[in-house]
Enzyme design. Structure first.
Site, PDB file in Angstrom:
ATOM      1  N   GLY A 110       0.834  -1.208   0.000  1.00  0.00           N
ATOM      2  CA  GLY A 110       0.000   0.000   0.000  1.00  0.00           C
ATOM      3  C   GLY A 110       0.857   1.241   0.000  1.00  0.00           C
ATOM      4  N   ASN A 111       0.230   2.382   0.168  1.00  0.00           N
ATOM      5  CA  ASN A 111       0.989   3.619   0.302  1.00  0.00           C
ATOM      6  C   ASN A 111       0.289   4.545   1.291  1.00  0.00           C
ATOM      7  OD1 ASN A 111      -0.769   5.643  -1.186  1.00  0.00           O
ATOM      8  ND2 ASN A 111      -0.502   4.099  -2.786  1.00  0.00           N
ATOM      9  N   ARG A 112       0.887   5.692   1.565  1.00  0.00           N
ATOM     10  CA  ARG A 112       0.437   6.527   2.680  1.00  0.00           C
ATOM     11  C   ARG A 112      -0.633   7.536   2.317  1.00  0.00           C
ATOM     12  NH1 ARG A 112       6.041   7.734   5.789  1.00  0.00           N
ATOM     13  NH2 ARG A 112       4.728   9.345   6.715  1.00  0.00           N
ATOM     14  N   SER A 113      -1.236   7.421   1.158  1.00  0.00           N
ATOM     15  CA  SER A 113      -2.302   8.357   0.793  1.00  0.00           C
ATOM     16  C   SER A 113      -3.472   8.230   1.769  1.00  0.00           C
ATOM     17  CB  SER A 113      -2.794   8.055  -0.626  1.00  0.00           C
ATOM     18  OG  SER A 113      -3.986   8.764  -0.882  1.00  0.00           O
TER      19      SER A 113
ATOM     20  N   ALA B 271      -3.625   7.920  -5.237  1.00  0.00           N
ATOM     21  CA  ALA B 271      -2.235   7.482  -5.316  1.00  0.00           C
ATOM     22  C   ALA B 271      -2.271   6.004  -5.718  1.00  0.00           C
ATOM     23  CB  ALA B 271      -1.541   7.666  -3.979  1.00  0.00           C
TER      24      ALA B 271
END
Ligand code: CTP
Length: 219
Positions: free
Chosen positions: A28-31, A94
């Site tokens: 995942g990512n931090r969006s 994102a």
């Protein structure tokens, strides 16, 4: 006086995508989804019909917004394409650039004595570029660029490469801006030569300023 968007159909993507590795793990990512949700909220307040395709986020649906929840880039692509035609697409999500080639059907277990694991990743579809090249291309296609360095050069590169009308660039990895913050600082570049700094300001205010640029170009 804010420009109205009554009668316009706006499609907004927001949040991260999660690309599953196995039933319990993902990339995942931090969006946080805050910027995209703010744009959807502000557009609905101006009377637009707003469709919001949201990755996994912990945010309430803004009033008057029609929301579809997705998890992966592939699911986001399908939901976005299914919503066309629209007057404007604002790709604030994102989207993961990579996903594991295969999702393990069962939880991956450790093996005694094996200290490394290689995950093979494959590219995900570029939803923004696909929308911009679509037969039902929206009149306005707006991208975001989150950069840690060389913000203007990379943003202008993406504007041209993906054939966008506008790109809103922001610096990530600095305090008071970026993914998890309530505030942000955007520089918007346009195909028409526009270069405009918005903020630093709360994301809801920036969303309104961005919608002014969008409404002007739609009218
Ligand atoms: N985007 C998309 N589909 C992808 C990847 C990105 O639609 N698979 C969109 C995002 O919604 C955003 C913009 O493209 O509007 C971001 O551009 P991108 O070039 O993907 O940025 P990065 O992923 O940060 O690219 P790079 O790693 O090259 O910086």
């Amino acid at each position: 006086m804010t420009a109205a968007l009554a009668g316009r159909r706006l499609l907004v993507s927001a949040g991260p995508t999660f690309e599953d590795i196995d039933p319990v793990r993902f990339i995942g990512n931090r969006s946080s989804g805050k910027m995209g949700f703010a744009v959807a909220d502000a557009a609905a307040r101006r009377g637009a019909e707003v469709l919001l395709v949201a990755g996994p986020v912990h945010l309430a649906t803004p009033a008057g917004v029609q929301r579809v929840d997705v998890r992966s880039a592939e699911q986001m692509r399908a939901a976005v394409l299914a919503a066309l035609p629209v007057d404007a697409y604002i790709g604030a999500a994102a989207v993961a650039d990579w996903r594991p080639r295969a999702i393990a059907p069962n939880k991956m277990k450790k093996t005694a004595g094996v200290d490394t694991l290689a995950l093979e990743l494959v590219r995900t579809p570029d939803i923004l570029a696909e929308v911009a090249a679509h037969a039902a291309r929206p009149a306005l296609v707006v991208g975001f660029a989150a950069e840690t360095e060389d913000v203007e050069r990379y943003a202008r590169g993406k504007l041209a490469a993906k054939q966008l009308d506008l790109i809103a660039a922001n610096r990530v990895g600095v305090a008071g801006a970026g993914f998890e913050s309530d505030d942000n600082l955007l520089t918007v570049f346009g195909r028409d030569g526009l270069a405009r700094e918005l903020g630093p300001a709360p994301k809801i205010q920036l969303a309104d300023a961005l919608l002014d640029l969008i409404a002007e170009r739609l009218s």
